[in-house]
Motif scaffolding. Structure first.
Motif, PDB file in Angstrom:
ATOM      1  N   VAL A 145      29.603  14.646 -50.269  1.00  0.00           N
ATOM      2  CA  VAL A 145      30.803  15.399 -50.649  1.00  0.00           C
ATOM      3  C   VAL A 145      31.754  14.435 -51.345  1.00  0.00           C
ATOM      4  O   VAL A 145      32.135  13.405 -50.780  1.00  0.00           O
ATOM      5  N   THR A 188      35.428  14.256 -53.043  1.00  0.00           N
ATOM      6  CA  THR A 188      36.681  15.008 -53.114  1.00  0.00           C
ATOM      7  C   THR A 188      37.791  14.201 -53.763  1.00  0.00           C
ATOM      8  O   THR A 188      37.983  13.015 -53.480  1.00  0.00           O
ATOM      9  N   THR A 234      41.845  18.254 -41.388  1.00  0.00           N
ATOM     10  CA  THR A 234      41.083  17.597 -42.451  1.00  0.00           C
ATOM     11  C   THR A 234      40.416  16.335 -41.936  1.00  0.00           C
ATOM     12  O   THR A 234      39.242  16.064 -42.237  1.00  0.00           O
ATOM     13  N   ALA A 291      37.403  17.301 -39.976  1.00  0.00           N
ATOM     14  CA  ALA A 291      36.305  17.752 -40.828  1.00  0.00           C
ATOM     15  C   ALA A 291      35.588  16.576 -41.464  1.00  0.00           C
ATOM     16  O   ALA A 291      34.354  16.567 -41.576  1.00  0.00           O
ATOM     17  N   LEU A 292      36.338  15.558 -41.884  1.00  0.00           N
ATOM     18  CA  LEU A 292      35.717  14.377 -42.485  1.00  0.00           C
ATOM     19  C   LEU A 292      34.856  13.640 -41.461  1.00  0.00           C
ATOM     20  O   LEU A 292      33.741  13.191 -41.778  1.00  0.00           O
ATOM     21  N   ALA A 352      31.701  15.664 -40.828  1.00  0.00           N
ATOM     22  CA  ALA A 352      30.746  15.524 -41.932  1.00  0.00           C
ATOM     23  C   ALA A 352      29.955  14.239 -41.799  1.00  0.00           C
ATOM     24  O   ALA A 352      28.727  14.219 -41.967  1.00  0.00           O
ATOM     25  N   VAL A 407      30.868  11.046 -47.465  1.00  0.00           N
ATOM     26  CA  VAL A 407      32.103  11.550 -48.069  1.00  0.00           C
ATOM     27  C   VAL A 407      32.686  10.436 -48.921  1.00  0.00           C
ATOM     28  O   VAL A 407      32.901   9.320 -48.437  1.00  0.00           O
ATOM     29  N   ILE A 462      34.211  22.008 -46.022  1.00  0.00           N
ATOM     30  CA  ILE A 462      33.313  21.164 -45.226  1.00  0.00           C
ATOM     31  C   ILE A 462      32.857  21.900 -43.968  1.00  0.00           C
ATOM     32  O   ILE A 462      31.673  21.845 -43.595  1.00  0.00           O
ATOM     33  N   GLU A 463      33.772  22.603 -43.316  1.00  0.00           N
ATOM     34  CA  GLU A 463      33.394  23.367 -42.131  1.00  0.00           C
ATOM     35  C   GLU A 463      32.327  24.408 -42.461  1.00  0.00           C
ATOM     36  O   GLU A 463      31.351  24.583 -41.711  1.00  0.00           O
TER      37      GLU A 463
END
Length: 271
Positions: free
Chosen positions: A7, A9, A26, A29-30, A33, A40, A258-259
């Motif tokens: 990912v 971003t 956030t 989520a990172l 991941a 990421v 991401i979720e």
């Protein structure tokens, strides 16, 4: 999205809220991941001195692409992984051409050491202590990761069009500001081309990459990746270029994407 391995971003207007914060959702989520085996990568137009403010959110490790692809920074090692700079002769010639085509243009130069500015360049952010001011021939004395051009009266589209014609491919010109500020990298250097190099090192193909962004400097990586999202607050050209629309940055849009990605990867194993 189940085949996504990386990912990428953008930060401002994408992952970061309008007040400059990165929310707990956030951050979570990172982390999730990473724990799921996804890489990421932050891909930003920010110079290194600003990008460092959010490095803690990649766990203090990994790589970050900054200055629109001109620099890949090893976060854990605090060192350069890859640099793709503009050489001084080219940068000075570019400034000469733009100033001839658009009088009252003023320039600044970003290097690993920080920013140097012409006297007429009106920076909107605090200028670091010790920043040099002088003519372009003085401040562009070493390879730079970014050349900046600002105009105080022209709109950004008019400024961009005139500068792009004058430069004629000597550098890459993009824009990610609310003002008439052009950002220039070495020819061929974009967020996409550097992200592609990074993915090649890892054996990751474009169709295994998910990208998110909000401004025109994000378009190359959005059109390169197999899966792309424009934020709901994105510039119209970015929304047109992306495959999907994510919620706005102030709604934790990156976290929501991401979720959903992690949910889609888990779904086949659920009862």
């Amino acid at each position: 999205m189940a085949g996504v391995r990386l990912v990428a971003t953008d930060l401002d207007g994408t992952l970061v809220h309008s007040d400059g914060s990165v929310t707990p959702r956030t951050r979570a989520a990172l982390v999730a991941a990473e724990e799921a085996g996804l890489e990421v990568v932050f891909v930003t137009g920010r110079p290194l001195r600003w990008a460092e403010e959010v490095f803690e959110h990649v766990g203090g490790h990994g790589l970050a692409i900054v200055s629109n692809g001109a620099l890949v920074w090893d976060v854990a090692g605090a060192r350069v992984h890859l640099i793709r700079p503009i050489d001084p002769a080219t940068g000075i010639e570019v400034a000469r051409r733009i100033r001839a085509a658009v009088p009252d243009s003023h320039f600044a130069v970003e290097t690993l050491e920080g920013i140097a500015l012409e006297p007429g360049f009106l920076e909107r952010h605090p200028v670091p202590d010790g920043a040099v001011r002088g003519p372009i021939e003085q401040i562009f004395a070493r390879p730079a990761v970014k050349l900046l051009a600002r105009h105080e009266t022209l709109g950004w589209e008019e400024f961009w069009a005139a500068a792009d014609e004058a430069v004629d491919g000597l550098v890459e010109i993009t824009w990610s500001s609310a003002t008439s500020l052009l950002e220039m990298s070495a020819a061929g250097v974009t967020k996409a081309s550097t992200l592609a190099l990074l993915c090649e090192e890892r054996g990751i193909s474009a169709d295994q990459v998910l990208t998110l962004g909000d401004m025109p400097n994000d378009i190359p990586m959005l059109t390169w990746a197999g899966t792309s999202y424009a934020m709901a607050n994105a510039h119209p050209t970015v929304r047109a270029a992306a495959q999907h629309l994510a919620p706005a940055n102030d709604e934790d849009g990156v976290a929501q994407v991401i979720e959903s990605l992690l949910d889609s990867r888990a779904a086949p194993w659920q009862d």
